[in-house]
Design a protein around this motif. Structure first.
Motif, PDB file in Angstrom:
ATOM      1  N   ALA A 308      41.510 -11.513  17.685  1.00 29.68           N
ATOM      2  CA  ALA A 308      40.747 -10.353  17.191  1.00 29.68           C
ATOM      3  C   ALA A 308      39.302 -10.711  16.854  1.00 29.68           C
ATOM      4  CB  ALA A 308      41.440  -9.782  15.949  1.00 29.68           C
ATOM      5  N   GLY A 309      38.975 -12.001  16.850  1.00 26.37           N
ATOM      6  CA  GLY A 309      37.604 -12.408  16.536  1.00 26.37           C
ATOM      7  C   GLY A 309      37.334 -12.571  15.047  1.00 26.37           C
ATOM      8  N   VAL A 310      38.385 -12.798  14.258  1.00 26.32           N
ATOM      9  CA  VAL A 310      38.201 -13.058  12.824  1.00 26.32           C
ATOM     10  C   VAL A 310      37.544 -14.430  12.642  1.00 26.32           C
ATOM     11  CG1 VAL A 310      39.433 -13.470  10.635  1.00 26.32           C
ATOM     12  CG2 VAL A 310      40.208 -11.661  12.199  1.00 26.32           C
ATOM     13  N   GLU A 311      36.617 -14.527  11.698  1.00 25.73           N
ATOM     14  CA  GLU A 311      36.011 -15.827  11.373  1.00 25.73           C
ATOM     15  C   GLU A 311      37.041 -16.642  10.601  1.00 25.73           C
ATOM     16  OE1 GLU A 311      33.256 -17.854  12.208  1.00 25.73           O
ATOM     17  OE2 GLU A 311      31.782 -16.732  11.027  1.00 25.73           O
ATOM     18  N   VAL A 312      37.446 -17.794  11.157  1.00 21.42           N
ATOM     19  CA  VAL A 312      38.424 -18.635  10.462  1.00 21.42           C
ATOM     20  C   VAL A 312      37.702 -19.833   9.843  1.00 21.42           C
ATOM     21  CG1 VAL A 312      40.389 -17.918  11.865  1.00 21.42           C
ATOM     22  CG2 VAL A 312      39.034 -19.899  12.569  1.00 21.42           C
ATOM     23  N   LEU A 313      38.194 -20.262   8.691  1.00 20.71           N
ATOM     24  CA  LEU A 313      37.521 -21.306   7.910  1.00 20.71           C
ATOM     25  C   LEU A 313      38.517 -22.399   7.540  1.00 20.71           C
ATOM     26  CD1 LEU A 313      35.677 -18.928   5.387  1.00 20.71           C
ATOM     27  CD2 LEU A 313      34.802 -19.772   7.584  1.00 20.71           C
ATOM     28  N   LEU A 314      38.032 -23.620   7.487  1.00 21.53           N
ATOM     29  CA  LEU A 314      38.864 -24.760   7.090  1.00 21.53           C
ATOM     30  C   LEU A 314      39.309 -24.655   5.630  1.00 21.53           C
ATOM     31  CD1 LEU A 314      39.918 -27.716   7.238  1.00 21.53           C
ATOM     32  CD2 LEU A 314      37.590 -28.440   6.660  1.00 21.53           C
ATOM     33  N   GLY A 315      40.598 -24.886   5.416  1.00 18.77           N
ATOM     34  CA  GLY A 315      41.114 -24.989   4.048  1.00 18.77           C
ATOM     35  C   GLY A 315      42.434 -25.717   4.096  1.00 18.77           C
ATOM     36  N   SER A 316      42.603 -26.765   3.288  1.00 16.00           N
ATOM     37  CA  SER A 316      43.815 -27.583   3.422  1.00 16.00           C
ATOM     38  C   SER A 316      44.892 -27.229   2.406  1.00 16.00           C
ATOM     39  CB  SER A 316      43.470 -29.069   3.302  1.00 16.00           C
ATOM     40  OG  SER A 316      42.953 -29.353   2.028  1.00 16.00           O
ATOM     41  N   ASP A 317      44.515 -26.622   1.282  1.00 10.21           N
ATOM     42  CA  ASP A 317      45.457 -26.344   0.178  1.00 10.21           C
ATOM     43  C   ASP A 317      46.019 -27.657  -0.379  1.00 10.21           C
ATOM     44  OD1 ASP A 317      46.762 -24.844  -1.692  1.00 10.21           O
ATOM     45  OD2 ASP A 317      47.853 -23.582  -0.304  1.00 10.21           O
ATOM     46  N   MET A 318      46.633 -28.467   0.448  1.00  7.59           N
ATOM     47  CA  MET A 318      47.025 -29.824   0.039  1.00  7.59           C
ATOM     48  C   MET A 318      45.771 -30.581  -0.383  1.00  7.59           C
ATOM     49  SD  MET A 318      49.509 -31.024   3.140  1.00  7.59           S
ATOM     50  CE  MET A 318      49.342 -32.770   2.761  1.00  7.59           C
ATOM     51  N   PRO A 319      45.892 -31.604  -1.244  1.00  7.14           N
ATOM     52  CA  PRO A 319      44.709 -32.421  -1.545  1.00  7.14           C
ATOM     53  C   PRO A 319      44.087 -32.916  -0.233  1.00  7.14           C
ATOM     54  CG  PRO A 319      46.518 -33.003  -3.001  1.00  7.14           C
ATOM     55  CD  PRO A 319      47.081 -32.055  -1.972  1.00  7.14           C
ATOM     56  N   PRO A 320      42.788 -32.669  -0.017  1.00  6.74           N
ATOM     57  CA  PRO A 320      42.184 -32.949   1.287  1.00  6.74           C
ATOM     58  C   PRO A 320      42.369 -34.386   1.759  1.00  6.74           C
ATOM     59  CG  PRO A 320      40.644 -31.734  -0.104  1.00  6.74           C
ATOM     60  CD  PRO A 320      41.832 -32.079  -0.964  1.00  6.74           C
ATOM     61  N   PHE A 321      42.371 -35.304   0.810  1.00  3.22           N
ATOM     62  CA  PHE A 321      42.398 -36.735   1.142  1.00  3.22           C
ATOM     63  C   PHE A 321      43.812 -37.249   1.381  1.00  3.22           C
ATOM     64  CE2 PHE A 321      42.615 -36.026  -3.411  1.00  3.22           C
ATOM     65  CZ  PHE A 321      43.774 -36.690  -3.741  1.00  3.22           C
ATOM     66  N   TRP A 322      44.836 -36.408   1.131  1.00  6.29           N
ATOM     67  CA  TRP A 322      46.223 -36.899   1.113  1.00  6.29           C
ATOM     68  C   TRP A 322      46.572 -37.606   2.418  1.00  6.29           C
ATOM     69  CZ3 TRP A 322      48.835 -36.351  -3.434  1.00  6.29           C
ATOM     70  CH2 TRP A 322      50.164 -36.817  -3.452  1.00  6.29           C
ATOM     71  N   ASN A 323      47.126 -38.788   2.303  1.00  5.93           N
ATOM     72  CA  ASN A 323      47.507 -39.584   3.461  1.00  5.93           C
ATOM     73  C   ASN A 323      48.708 -38.918   4.116  1.00  5.93           C
ATOM     74  OD1 ASN A 323      48.105 -41.633   5.229  1.00  5.93           O
ATOM     75  ND2 ASN A 323      47.594 -43.230   3.745  1.00  5.93           N
ATOM     76  N   PHE A 324      48.503 -38.348   5.294  1.00  8.70           N
ATOM     77  CA  PHE A 324      49.491 -37.427   5.829  1.00  8.70           C
ATOM     78  C   PHE A 324      49.543 -37.523   7.347  1.00  8.70           C
ATOM     79  CE2 PHE A 324      50.446 -32.931   7.136  1.00  8.70           C
ATOM     80  CZ  PHE A 324      51.751 -32.894   6.688  1.00  8.70           C
ATOM     81  N   GLU A 325      50.684 -37.857   7.882  1.00 10.63           N
ATOM     82  CA  GLU A 325      50.899 -37.920   9.327  1.00 10.63           C
ATOM     83  C   GLU A 325      49.809 -38.725  10.034  1.00 10.63           C
ATOM     84  OE1 GLU A 325      53.662 -33.945   9.724  1.00 10.63           O
ATOM     85  OE2 GLU A 325      51.597 -33.771  10.394  1.00 10.63           O
ATOM     86  N   GLY A 326      49.509 -39.879   9.453  1.00  8.23           N
ATOM     87  CA  GLY A 326      48.593 -40.824  10.087  1.00  8.23           C
ATOM     88  C   GLY A 326      47.126 -40.547   9.867  1.00  8.23           C
ATOM     89  N   THR A 327      46.799 -39.507   9.090  1.00  5.98           N
ATOM     90  CA  THR A 327      45.389 -39.229   8.801  1.00  5.98           C
ATOM     91  C   THR A 327      45.321 -38.562   7.429  1.00  5.98           C
ATOM     92  OG1 THR A 327      43.387 -38.175   9.664  1.00  5.98           O
ATOM     93  CG2 THR A 327      45.466 -37.039  10.119  1.00  5.98           C
ATOM     94  N   SER A 328      44.249 -37.800   7.175  1.00  7.32           N
ATOM     95  CA  SER A 328      44.165 -37.068   5.912  1.00  7.32           C
ATOM     96  C   SER A 328      44.631 -35.631   6.130  1.00  7.32           C
ATOM     97  CB  SER A 328      42.714 -37.059   5.422  1.00  7.32           C
ATOM     98  OG  SER A 328      41.905 -36.366   6.349  1.00  7.32           O
ATOM     99  N   ALA A 329      45.011 -34.971   5.051  1.00  2.71           N
ATOM    100  CA  ALA A 329      45.474 -33.579   5.166  1.00  2.71           C
ATOM    101  C   ALA A 329      44.391 -32.699   5.787  1.00  2.71           C
ATOM    102  CB  ALA A 329      45.868 -33.047   3.791  1.00  2.71           C
ATOM    103  N   VAL A 330      43.134 -32.963   5.455  1.00  2.00           N
ATOM    104  CA  VAL A 330      42.066 -32.086   5.940  1.00  2.00           C
ATOM    105  C   VAL A 330      41.885 -32.258   7.454  1.00  2.00           C
ATOM    106  CG1 VAL A 330      40.090 -33.624   5.450  1.00  2.00           C
ATOM    107  CG2 VAL A 330      39.775 -31.160   5.394  1.00  2.00           C
ATOM    108  N   VAL A 331      41.976 -33.467   7.948  1.00  2.00           N
ATOM    109  CA  VAL A 331      41.855 -33.675   9.397  1.00  2.00           C
ATOM    110  C   VAL A 331      43.085 -33.109  10.114  1.00  2.00           C
ATOM    111  CG1 VAL A 331      41.754 -35.422  11.227  1.00  2.00           C
ATOM    112  CG2 VAL A 331      40.264 -35.611   9.223  1.00  2.00           C
ATOM    113  N   ARG A 332      44.251 -33.250   9.484  1.00  2.00           N
ATOM    114  CA  ARG A 332      45.478 -32.682  10.083  1.00  2.00           C
ATOM    115  C   ARG A 332      45.346 -31.164  10.210  1.00  2.00           C
ATOM    116  NH1 ARG A 332      48.132 -32.872  13.540  1.00  2.00           N
ATOM    117  NH2 ARG A 332      50.386 -32.872  13.650  1.00  2.00           N
ATOM    118  N   GLU A 333      44.760 -30.522   9.188  1.00  2.00           N
ATOM    119  CA  GLU A 333      44.542 -29.075   9.258  1.00  2.00           C
ATOM    120  C   GLU A 333      43.620 -28.726  10.432  1.00  2.00           C
ATOM    121  OE1 GLU A 333      45.872 -26.530   7.878  1.00  2.00           O
ATOM    122  OE2 GLU A 333      44.453 -24.925   8.374  1.00  2.00           O
ATOM    123  N   LEU A 334      42.575 -29.505  10.621  1.00  2.00           N
ATOM    124  CA  LEU A 334      41.658 -29.248  11.740  1.00  2.00           C
ATOM    125  C   LEU A 334      42.384 -29.380  13.079  1.00  2.00           C
ATOM    126  CD1 LEU A 334      38.535 -31.146  10.376  1.00  2.00           C
ATOM    127  CD2 LEU A 334      38.795 -28.668  10.593  1.00  2.00           C
TER     128      LEU A 334
END
Ligand SMILES: [Zn+2]
Length: 411
Positions: A308-334
């Protein structure tokens, strides 16, 4: 270490060279340029040949704006023993805990956050401490406490304020603004983390939403809402909502209305894909099942928003730095945002220029050009080709000061 201990508050003068610039404006990385930084601001992008011998040579790394994480809670406490331990902290302990999270967040490459419900005003103290240079952390835009109905989403911790009726929501908004809030967060439906609710439970009346939104707008604050189901979001958007968090169950119709009204979506895809994180915190089975069960519909919802063309924005909810699936939560979200159909350059925009614009801070952050703050990150691989290149972030600069440099290039 010799000499005086440097103040965290000091502003930087530096020249960065031997880099490829992903400035958030041009679609392709630019070679052969150097970034001149004075007093923490980018003053000029010059040809590489003009960079002085004492410049910081980045070994051909890709340099892009620091990440802006639009859904952060430094005082997050989910159900289970991990969250209970955070809830049990004294105010002093909580401040220190949040300061540690802020420092780790900055080191993970997130140079700005938008906090969307924090406990008991600690976010304002943290923001002041970061601004004063007492602790390291990202720039903070914060909603203060989130506003929910009695027994509503998040009511069981003091990162929310229970309000009932239009007058109490009006007062709740004014109280957050008085404390220093930059925006307002409303809980308009149930969620994953509430035992007595479903994601689809409506929690605010039209009168309550209208009172909160109109009061916030009168004071020049945007409003975002924790929201799952389409009918509730549709109503809130009609009443003037500026942003939707999660949007677990959007439909094409509500996504189209959001796009028409310029309402952004912070999808937080990782929260319905966070089994390992929930295991770390001892989150109970009922919440895990609800979270992971919502995953496929959540992704479908995100795809509707993109279509629909909605502007989507990064947000992790989890602590951004959390060591998660081999990277950080914020990179995993991306990575999830990319897997859901957004191009790598689109993901970069969702993590930098687009949030800066939502925050009305695009004249200071979100792109790398003269007049902007030198908040930037570097990584050896090209993030415009693969967003997973951000797994390799090894250099972080904030206001011209190097805060992380794994290769020790800035000596
Ligand atoms: Zn949240």
């Amino acid at each position: 270490m010799s000499g005086p201990i440097p103040s965290l508050a000091r502003s930087g003068d530096a020249v960065l060279s031997d880099l490829r610039l992903v400035d958030g404006i041009h679609p392709e990385p630019r070679d052969g340029v150097a970034i001149v930084i004075r007093d923490g601001m980018i003053v000029e992008i010059v040809p590489e040949s003009e960079s002085p011998p004492d410049s910081i040579a980045l070994g051909g790394a890709f340099v892009m704006p620091g990440l802006i994480n639009m859904h952060t809670h430094f005082s997050l406490s989910l159900p289970g023993p991990g969250g209970d331990a955070v809830s049990a902290l004294s105010p002093h302990e909580l401040s220190l805990y949040m300061a540690d999270g802020a420092r780790r967040t900055l080191l993970s490459g997130v140079t700005t956050v938008r906090c969307v419900a924090e406990k008991a005003g600690a976010d304002f103290a943290l923001r002041r401490a970061i601004q004063a240079g007492h602790v390291a952390g990202p720039r903070i835009f914060t909603a203060g406490r989130g506003l929910c109905s009695t027994g509503g989403h998040g009511h069981d911790t003091d990162d929310t304020l229970e309000c009932d009726g239009a007058d109490e929501f009006t007062r709740g908004v004014r109280a957050q603004v008085k404390a220093g809030a930059d925006l307002i967060k409303l809980m308009i439906s149930g969620g994953i983390a509430g035992e007595h609710e479903q994601i689809t439970t409506p929690q605010l009346t039209d009168e309550e939403m209208s009172a909160a939104i109109s009061t916030a707008h009168a004071w020049g604050r945007k409003v975002t809402a924790h929201a799952g189901p389409a009918p509730i979001i549709m109503r809130a958007v009609e009443l003037g909502l500026d942003c939707v968090e999660h949007g677990y169950e959007l439909t094409p119709e509500v996504a189209t209305l959001m796009a028409q009204r310029g309402v952004a979506l912070v999808p937080t895809l990782v929260v319905t894909r966070a089994g390992a994180f929930f295991d770390d915190l001892g989150v109970p089975a009922w919440m895990q099942e609800r979270s992971l069960g919502a995953g496929p519909r959540h992704m479908q919802s995100y795809r509707s928003a993109l279509e629909a063309g909605v502007e989507v924005l990064l947000g992790s909810d989890m602590p951004p730095f959390w060591n998660f699936e081999g990277t950080s939560a914020v990179v995993r979200e991306l990575e999830h945002m990319h897997a859901g159909g957004l191009s790598a350059t689109g993901v970069i925009r969702a993590a930098t220029a687009a949030p800066a614009r939502w925050l009305a801070a695009e004249n200071r952050i979100g792109t790398l050009e003269p007049g902007r703050l030198a908040d930037l990150i570097a990584t050896p691989e090209d993030p415009t080709r693969s967003i997973s290149a951000l797994r390799g972030i090894d250099f972080v600069m904030q206001s011209g000061v190097v805060v992380r440099d794994d290769e020790r290039r800035a000596r």
